[in-house]
Design a protein around this motif. Structure first.
Motif, mmCIF file in Angstrom:
data_model
loop_
_atom_site.group_PDB
_atom_site.id
_atom_site.type_symbol
_atom_site.label_atom_id
_atom_site.label_comp_id
_atom_site.label_asym_id
_atom_site.label_seq_id
_atom_site.Cartn_x
_atom_site.Cartn_y
_atom_site.Cartn_z
ATOM 1 N N THR A 2 27.266 18.605 106.213
ATOM 2 C CA THR A 2 28.215 18.518 107.179
ATOM 3 C C THR A 2 28.562 17.070 106.806
ATOM 4 O OG1 THR A 2 27.043 19.809 108.793
ATOM 5 C CG2 THR A 2 28.381 18.033 109.748
ATOM 6 N N ILE A 3 29.838 16.616 106.995
ATOM 7 C CA ILE A 3 30.519 15.428 106.709
ATOM 8 C C ILE A 3 31.315 14.711 107.880
ATOM 9 C CG2 ILE A 3 30.761 15.807 104.251
ATOM 10 C CD1 ILE A 3 33.788 15.915 105.033
ATOM 11 N N SER A 4 31.198 13.539 108.273
ATOM 12 C CA SER A 4 31.781 13.122 109.249
ATOM 13 C C SER A 4 32.173 11.369 108.845
ATOM 14 C CB SER A 4 31.037 13.059 110.827
ATOM 15 O OG SER A 4 30.045 12.254 110.581
ATOM 16 N N GLY A 5 33.445 11.031 109.534
ATOM 17 C CA GLY A 5 33.804 9.732 109.327
ATOM 18 C C GLY A 5 34.279 9.446 108.011
ATOM 19 N N SER A 6 34.183 8.156 107.449
ATOM 20 C CA SER A 6 35.004 7.728 106.250
ATOM 21 C C SER A 6 34.613 8.363 105.026
ATOM 22 C CB SER A 6 34.895 6.221 106.153
ATOM 23 O OG SER A 6 33.652 5.832 106.068
ATOM 24 N N SER A 7 35.494 7.920 103.959
ATOM 25 C CA SER A 7 35.186 8.425 102.461
ATOM 26 C C SER A 7 33.814 8.320 102.143
ATOM 27 C CB SER A 7 36.154 7.889 101.646
ATOM 28 O OG SER A 7 36.071 6.382 101.429
ATOM 29 N N GLU A 8 33.451 9.200 101.222
ATOM 30 C CA GLU A 8 32.299 9.053 100.628
ATOM 31 C C GLU A 8 31.813 9.861 99.177
ATOM 32 O OE1 GLU A 8 28.989 11.939 102.249
ATOM 33 O OE2 GLU A 8 30.800 12.852 103.225
ATOM 34 N N ASP A 9 30.945 9.460 98.461
ATOM 35 C CA ASP A 9 30.737 10.001 97.269
ATOM 36 C C ASP A 9 29.895 11.196 97.702
ATOM 37 O OD1 ASP A 9 31.945 7.894 95.682
ATOM 38 O OD2 ASP A 9 30.315 6.761 95.955
ATOM 39 N N PHE A 10 30.551 12.507 97.265
ATOM 40 C CA PHE A 10 29.887 13.755 97.536
ATOM 41 C C PHE A 10 28.712 14.186 96.816
ATOM 42 C CE2 PHE A 10 30.399 18.316 98.014
ATOM 43 C CZ PHE A 10 29.942 18.266 99.457
ATOM 44 N N CYS A 11 29.299 14.525 95.534
ATOM 45 C CA CYS A 11 28.396 14.962 94.579
ATOM 46 C C CYS A 11 28.499 14.318 93.132
ATOM 47 C CB CYS A 11 28.341 16.414 94.573
ATOM 48 S SG CYS A 11 29.574 17.338 93.862
ATOM 49 N N LEU A 12 27.663 14.630 92.446
ATOM 50 C CA LEU A 12 27.369 13.972 91.017
ATOM 51 C C LEU A 12 26.701 15.073 90.093
ATOM 52 C CD1 LEU A 12 27.426 11.379 89.273
ATOM 53 C CD2 LEU A 12 25.114 10.858 89.984
ATOM 54 N N LEU A 13 27.355 15.490 88.888
ATOM 55 C CA LEU A 13 26.838 16.392 87.934
ATOM 56 C C LEU A 13 26.683 15.156 86.687
ATOM 57 C CD1 LEU A 13 26.389 19.434 87.461
ATOM 58 C CD2 LEU A 13 28.810 19.212 86.219
ATOM 59 N N ILE A 14 25.365 15.641 85.939
ATOM 60 C CA ILE A 14 25.032 14.678 84.894
ATOM 61 C C ILE A 14 24.558 15.368 83.969
ATOM 62 C CG2 ILE A 14 23.482 12.836 84.270
ATOM 63 C CD1 ILE A 14 23.140 11.996 87.225
ATOM 64 N N ASN A 15 25.009 15.075 82.656
ATOM 65 C CA ASN A 15 24.546 15.618 81.540
ATOM 66 C C ASN A 15 23.386 14.417 80.857
ATOM 67 O OD1 ASN A 15 23.624 16.805 78.942
ATOM 68 N ND2 ASN A 15 25.557 17.419 78.445
ATOM 69 N N PRO A 16 22.475 14.504 81.009
ATOM 70 C CA PRO A 16 21.306 13.353 80.803
ATOM 71 C C PRO A 16 21.533 12.929 79.368
ATOM 72 C CG PRO A 16 20.300 15.188 81.697
ATOM 73 C CD PRO A 16 21.509 15.895 81.226
ATOM 74 N N LEU A 17 21.230 11.468 79.074
ATOM 75 C CA LEU A 17 21.238 11.002 77.833
ATOM 76 C C LEU A 17 20.050 11.634 76.866
ATOM 77 C CD1 LEU A 17 22.573 8.725 76.126
ATOM 78 C CD2 LEU A 17 20.750 7.125 76.887
ATOM 79 N N GLY A 18 20.415 12.265 75.788
ATOM 80 C CA GLY A 18 19.330 12.766 74.763
ATOM 81 C C GLY A 18 19.383 14.016 74.794
ATOM 82 N N SER A 19 20.517 14.737 75.635
ATOM 83 C CA SER A 19 20.810 16.354 75.725
ATOM 84 C C SER A 19 21.113 16.591 74.486
ATOM 85 C CB SER A 19 21.519 16.583 77.191
ATOM 86 O OG SER A 19 21.926 18.069 76.628
ATOM 87 N N ASP A 20 20.742 17.791 73.893
ATOM 88 C CA ASP A 20 21.318 18.229 72.812
ATOM 89 C C ASP A 20 22.434 19.408 73.068
ATOM 90 O OD1 ASP A 20 19.484 20.447 73.811
ATOM 91 O OD2 ASP A 20 18.621 20.952 71.975
ATOM 92 N N LYS A 21 22.938 19.591 74.378
ATOM 93 C CA LYS A 21 23.760 20.373 74.734
ATOM 94 C C LYS A 21 25.252 19.627 75.561
ATOM 95 C CE LYS A 21 20.414 23.821 75.657
ATOM 96 N NZ LYS A 21 19.637 24.617 76.689
ATOM 97 N N ALA A 22 26.225 20.206 75.426
ATOM 98 C CA ALA A 22 27.480 19.695 76.127
ATOM 99 C C ALA A 22 27.531 20.583 77.369
ATOM 100 C CB ALA A 22 28.707 19.674 75.279
ATOM 101 N N ALA A 23 28.127 20.293 78.347
ATOM 102 C CA ALA A 23 28.158 21.091 79.575
ATOM 103 C C ALA A 23 29.565 21.246 79.749
ATOM 104 C CB ALA A 23 27.555 20.541 80.687
ATOM 105 N N LYS A 24 29.899 22.489 79.828
ATOM 106 C CA LYS A 24 31.552 22.843 79.929
ATOM 107 C C LYS A 24 31.669 23.202 81.673
ATOM 108 C CE LYS A 24 33.815 25.123 76.918
ATOM 109 N NZ LYS A 24 34.598 26.231 76.175
#
Length: 143
Positions: free
Chosen positions: A9-31
């Motif tokens: 549930t959101i309310s009010g001003s702008s915000e950073d909603f979500c973050l998707l991370i491919n960790p450093l050292g991963s041997d895979k790319a994420a499409k």
């Protein structure tokens, strides 16, 4: 393929909603294959995707579901809601969820994250609503 779902549930001003991370050292790319936004009430909101933000805190981890149990593999990608961001990075795409609809979705690959890369979804308009966002990606071996 893998999926993570964020409900908030959101309310009010702008915000950073979500973050998707491919960790450093991963041997895979994420499409990133697909993501969507669903809201409970029709209200115009503007969103923007950013690549490679500078992260202060990842936020709250979201559980990941494997969609294809017939293929081997373990998810290495991380999904968070409510991250704390120092700088947002490079703007990739801006879109509006108009007040005439309650859903926005992408079709086809949106981005590919190599090891150490991340993508941020930010709401940049004031609103008050309940939001559900689904993220689907596949991992590609880089070795």
């Amino acid at each position: 393929m893998f999926k993570g779902t964020i409900t908030k549930t959101i309310s009010g001003s702008s915000e950073d909603f979500c973050l998707l991370i491919n960790p450093l050292g991963s041997d895979k790319a994420a499409k990133l294959i697909f993501f969507d936004l669903e809201v409970t009430k029709k209200e115009s909101t503007v969103w923007e995707l950013y690549m490679s933000p500078t992260i202060t805190s990842n936020g709250t981890a979201i559980s990941i579901t494997k969609l294809d149990n017939h293929r081997p593999g373990v998810n290495s990608i991380l999904l968070f809601r409510n991250p704390t961001i120092l700088t947002r990075g490079l703007p990739v795409r801006k879109f509006t969820l108009p007040s005439s609809t309650q859903e926005f979705s992408t079709n086809g690959p949106t981005a590919q994250l190599e090891a150490g890369e991340s993508i941020l979804l930010r709401r940049i308009t004031t609103s008050s609503n309940s939001i559900k966002s689904n993220w689907v990606w596949e991992e590609i071996s880089t070795q």
